[in-house]
Scaffold this motif. Sequence first.
Motif, mmCIF file in Angstrom:
data_model
loop_
_atom_site.group_PDB
_atom_site.id
_atom_site.type_symbol
_atom_site.label_atom_id
_atom_site.label_comp_id
_atom_site.label_asym_id
_atom_site.label_seq_id
_atom_site.Cartn_x
_atom_site.Cartn_y
_atom_site.Cartn_z
ATOM 1 N N GLU A 135 0.622 -1.184 -0.193
ATOM 2 C CA GLU A 135 -0.092 0.215 -0.008
ATOM 3 C C GLU A 135 0.832 1.268 0.013
ATOM 4 O OE1 GLU A 135 -3.434 0.752 0.216
ATOM 5 O OE2 GLU A 135 -3.974 -1.349 -0.178
ATOM 6 N N LYS A 136 1.709 1.459 0.902
ATOM 7 C CA LYS A 136 2.679 2.466 1.165
ATOM 8 C C LYS A 136 3.879 2.666 0.172
ATOM 9 C CE LYS A 136 1.894 5.942 4.365
ATOM 10 N NZ LYS A 136 1.185 6.870 4.008
ATOM 11 N N ASN A 137 4.387 1.694 0.367
ATOM 12 C CA ASN A 137 5.848 1.743 -0.544
ATOM 13 C C ASN A 137 5.671 1.374 -1.961
ATOM 14 O OD1 ASN A 137 7.350 2.468 1.801
ATOM 15 N ND2 ASN A 137 7.689 0.236 2.507
ATOM 16 N N LYS A 138 4.528 1.062 -2.272
ATOM 17 C CA LYS A 138 4.244 0.757 -3.866
ATOM 18 C C LYS A 138 5.117 -0.348 -4.294
ATOM 19 C CE LYS A 138 0.655 3.120 -4.161
ATOM 20 N NZ LYS A 138 -0.699 2.463 -4.092
ATOM 21 N N GLN A 139 5.390 -1.371 -3.655
ATOM 22 C CA GLN A 139 6.272 -2.747 -4.078
ATOM 23 C C GLN A 139 5.566 -3.119 -5.271
ATOM 24 O OE1 GLN A 139 9.316 -3.449 -3.040
ATOM 25 N NE2 GLN A 139 9.200 -1.378 -1.817
ATOM 26 N N VAL A 140 4.386 -3.502 -5.168
ATOM 27 C CA VAL A 140 3.278 -3.837 -6.194
ATOM 28 C C VAL A 140 2.399 -2.568 -6.467
ATOM 29 C CG1 VAL A 140 1.915 -5.857 -6.641
ATOM 30 C CG2 VAL A 140 3.679 -6.123 -5.106
ATOM 31 N N GLN A 141 2.270 -2.712 -7.884
ATOM 32 C CA GLN A 141 1.128 -1.481 -8.200
ATOM 33 C C GLN A 141 -0.338 -2.069 -7.841
ATOM 34 O OE1 GLN A 141 2.288 1.512 -8.999
ATOM 35 N NE2 GLN A 141 0.106 2.238 -9.044
ATOM 36 N N ALA A 142 -0.638 -2.252 -6.679
ATOM 37 C CA ALA A 142 -2.080 -2.702 -6.295
ATOM 38 C C ALA A 142 -2.373 -2.166 -4.859
ATOM 39 C CB ALA A 142 -1.618 -4.360 -6.254
ATOM 40 N N LYS A 143 -3.754 -2.787 -4.593
ATOM 41 C CA LYS A 143 -4.223 -2.359 -3.276
ATOM 42 C C LYS A 143 -4.521 -3.581 -2.770
ATOM 43 C CE LYS A 143 -5.336 2.440 -3.745
ATOM 44 N NZ LYS A 143 -4.533 2.908 -2.747
ATOM 45 N N VAL A 144 -4.503 -3.723 -1.391
ATOM 46 C CA VAL A 144 -5.403 -4.874 -0.629
ATOM 47 C C VAL A 144 -6.655 -4.287 -0.384
ATOM 48 C CG1 VAL A 144 -5.361 -5.899 1.664
ATOM 49 C CG2 VAL A 144 -3.138 -5.293 0.552
ATOM 50 N N ASP A 145 -7.655 -5.167 -0.985
ATOM 51 C CA ASP A 145 -9.007 -4.866 -0.895
ATOM 52 C C ASP A 145 -9.877 -5.497 0.169
ATOM 53 O OD1 ASP A 145 -9.198 -3.286 -3.225
ATOM 54 O OD2 ASP A 145 -9.411 -4.907 -4.695
ATOM 55 N N TYR A 146 -9.200 -6.608 0.563
ATOM 56 C CA TYR A 146 -9.955 -7.307 1.639
ATOM 57 C C TYR A 146 -8.792 -8.085 2.346
ATOM 58 C CZ TYR A 146 -12.953 -11.302 3.259
ATOM 59 O OH TYR A 146 -13.640 -12.201 4.167
ATOM 60 N N LEU A 147 -9.268 -7.855 3.857
ATOM 61 C CA LEU A 147 -8.301 -8.559 4.998
ATOM 62 C C LEU A 147 -9.120 -9.178 6.043
ATOM 63 C CD1 LEU A 147 -5.386 -9.112 5.954
ATOM 64 C CD2 LEU A 147 -5.876 -6.800 7.189
ATOM 65 N N THR A 148 -8.835 -10.537 6.475
ATOM 66 C CA THR A 148 -9.725 -11.114 7.520
ATOM 67 C C THR A 148 -8.629 -11.947 8.070
ATOM 68 O OG1 THR A 148 -10.343 -13.042 6.261
ATOM 69 C CG2 THR A 148 -11.793 -11.288 6.374
ATOM 70 N N PHE A 149 -8.872 -12.098 9.637
ATOM 71 C CA PHE A 149 -7.760 -12.867 10.451
ATOM 72 C C PHE A 149 -8.616 -13.270 11.384
ATOM 73 C CE2 PHE A 149 -7.443 -8.550 11.566
ATOM 74 C CZ PHE A 149 -7.405 -8.468 12.894
ATOM 75 N N ARG A 150 -8.059 -14.515 11.909
ATOM 76 C CA ARG A 150 -8.539 -15.220 13.155
ATOM 77 C C ARG A 150 -7.475 -15.950 13.707
ATOM 78 N NH1 ARG A 150 -9.692 -20.545 13.031
ATOM 79 N NH2 ARG A 150 -9.408 -21.539 11.118
ATOM 80 N N LYS A 151 -7.823 -16.041 15.001
ATOM 81 C CA LYS A 151 -6.821 -16.756 15.745
ATOM 82 C C LYS A 151 -7.350 -18.317 15.982
ATOM 83 C CE LYS A 151 -4.163 -15.614 19.891
ATOM 84 N NZ LYS A 151 -3.969 -14.573 20.998
#
Length: 174
Positions: free
Chosen positions: A134-150
């Motif tokens: 997102e910030k450093n633009k290592q990939v010309q892309a965006k993270v659209d979705y993120l889920t996590f569970r423990k």
Amino acid sequence: MLDRLNDRERLLVFGSGAFVALLGIYTILSLFVDLRNKLTEEIYETRSQATQLDRIIREYNYLRSLQSGGSEEDVSVMYSKLDQILVRYNLKDKVQTMKDSTTTIRKDYSKIQIDVSFRSVLLQDVIKMIYDIEKNKQVQAKVDYLTFRKPFAEKEVYDINLKVSSYSRISKGK
């Protein structure tokens, strides 16, 4: 001159002089306090303007990549750049699945989306990877979705699913 005044007049002159001196000191101090408050406000405004400018620059770069067709027209290029980031944060062996899909949006844009599923990873490693995207633009892309569970209550590892999307303008010649 003060010798010719009686005690009451001297007290009045000294009292008036002290009052004028205190009034002058109060005025000077209030001017300094006002100046300090104005400078503090300017500092806060400048900080928020820097944040705003950073956001605008990111949006401009993103929209410019859409207009010019972006640099991620090929799925394999996007995969290779994602792999570099995954290796950098020791996440490559924690990837359970990685699949892509390509869709066309309004006949003008192509959306490449890569779904990545991680199992038993440290959350801070994934956050660093997202920061690079997102910030450093290592990939010309965006993270659209993120889920996590423990999955385990006693461990600090998580199962994480995220979607990385890249948009590019479809050439008229294709």
